[in-house]
Design an enzyme around this catalytic site. Structure first.
Site, short mmCIF file in Angstrom:
data_model
loop_
_atom_site.label_atom_id
_atom_site.label_comp_id
_atom_site.label_asym_id
_atom_site.label_seq_id
_atom_site.Cartn_x
_atom_site.Cartn_y
_atom_site.Cartn_z
N PHE A 90 0.85 -1.13 -0.06
CA PHE A 90 0.03 0.17 -0.11
C PHE A 90 0.79 1.38 0.08
CE2 PHE A 90 -3.45 2.47 2.21
CZ PHE A 90 -4.34 2.62 1.35
N ALA A 91 0.86 2.11 -0.97
CA ALA A 91 1.57 3.16 -1.21
C ALA A 91 1.16 4.57 -0.28
CB ALA A 91 1.34 3.78 -2.59
N THR A 92 2.28 5.03 0.23
CA THR A 92 1.73 6.22 1.34
C THR A 92 0.74 7.24 0.38
OG1 THR A 92 3.97 6.05 2.15
CG2 THR A 92 2.85 8.10 2.72
N PHE A 141 -1.61 6.93 -1.68
CA PHE A 141 -2.85 6.30 -1.55
C PHE A 141 -3.17 6.21 -0.11
CE2 PHE A 141 -1.55 4.72 -5.69
CZ PHE A 141 -2.53 5.33 -6.42
N MET A 142 -2.57 6.13 0.76
CA MET A 142 -2.88 6.07 2.32
C MET A 142 -3.50 7.39 2.78
SD MET A 142 -0.99 5.37 5.90
CE MET A 142 -0.03 6.75 5.85
N MET A 184 -7.12 8.90 3.83
CA MET A 184 -7.26 9.70 4.94
C MET A 184 -8.20 11.03 4.71
SD MET A 184 -3.58 9.33 6.75
CE MET A 184 -3.39 8.08 8.07
N GLU A 185 -7.64 11.73 3.56
CA GLU A 185 -8.26 13.01 3.02
C GLU A 185 -9.74 12.78 2.65
OE1 GLU A 185 -5.74 16.35 1.51
OE2 GLU A 185 -5.24 14.65 0.09
N GLY A 239 -7.08 20.82 0.79
CA GLY A 239 -6.24 20.57 1.63
C GLY A 239 -5.06 21.72 1.69
N HIS A 242 3.73 7.01 7.92
CA HIS A 242 3.37 5.62 7.48
C HIS A 242 4.12 4.54 8.14
CE1 HIS A 242 1.97 3.28 3.57
NE2 HIS A 242 1.65 2.46 4.97
#
Length: 131
Positions: free
Chosen positions: A33-35, A37-38, A42-43, A62, A69
């Site tokens: 899982f890519a940062t 995309f994480m 969250m956004e 934003g 991560h």
């Protein structure tokens, strides 16, 4: 904008697939899982948390992200991101965020700031038009 309540929260879920890995984001070479995309998940949760307080063509943009991560997640794992409104200062909203895997292990955490804007006015400035 309606009164925004501290503590309002929301969550968003995804499943790690080849489409949201570090390799897919070109932010690394591994199938985890890519940062980016994480953070996007969250956004998405922050937008859901503040959504009920927005009126007319209001939206949020934003303005700040401070997220770690902390744990890798492989393909097939379900990830849930949580956002809670922690502070409101005029149109600036600060959210506490975290993401966890299906074992309830925290994989990332931090803070995201968003600012309430008029979508039409914001886009007219971007497109070079005057109010």
């Amino acid at each position: 904008m309606k009164q925004i309540y501290i503590g309002a929260s929301a969550k968003e879920k995804t499943v790690v697939s080849s489409a949201n890995t570090a390799r897919a984001a070109q932010s690394g070479s591994l199938l985890v899982f890519a940062t980016p995309f994480m953070i996007a998940l969250m956004e998405k949760a922050t937008c859901r948390a503040v959504g009920p307080f927005l009126e007319d063509d209001e939206t949020t943009v934003g303005t700040g992200i401070s997220v770690s991560h902390d744990k890798a997640s492989g393909i097939g794992e379900e990830i849930t991101a949580y956002a809670e409104i922690a502070n409101v200062n005029g149109r600036k909203i600060t959210f506490n965020v975290y993401a966890e895997n299906e074992k309830s292990e925290i994989i990332g955490k931090g803070e995201i700031e968003r600012f309430v804007v008029s979508g039409e006015k914001f886009m007219s400035k971007i497109n070079g038009k005057k109010d």
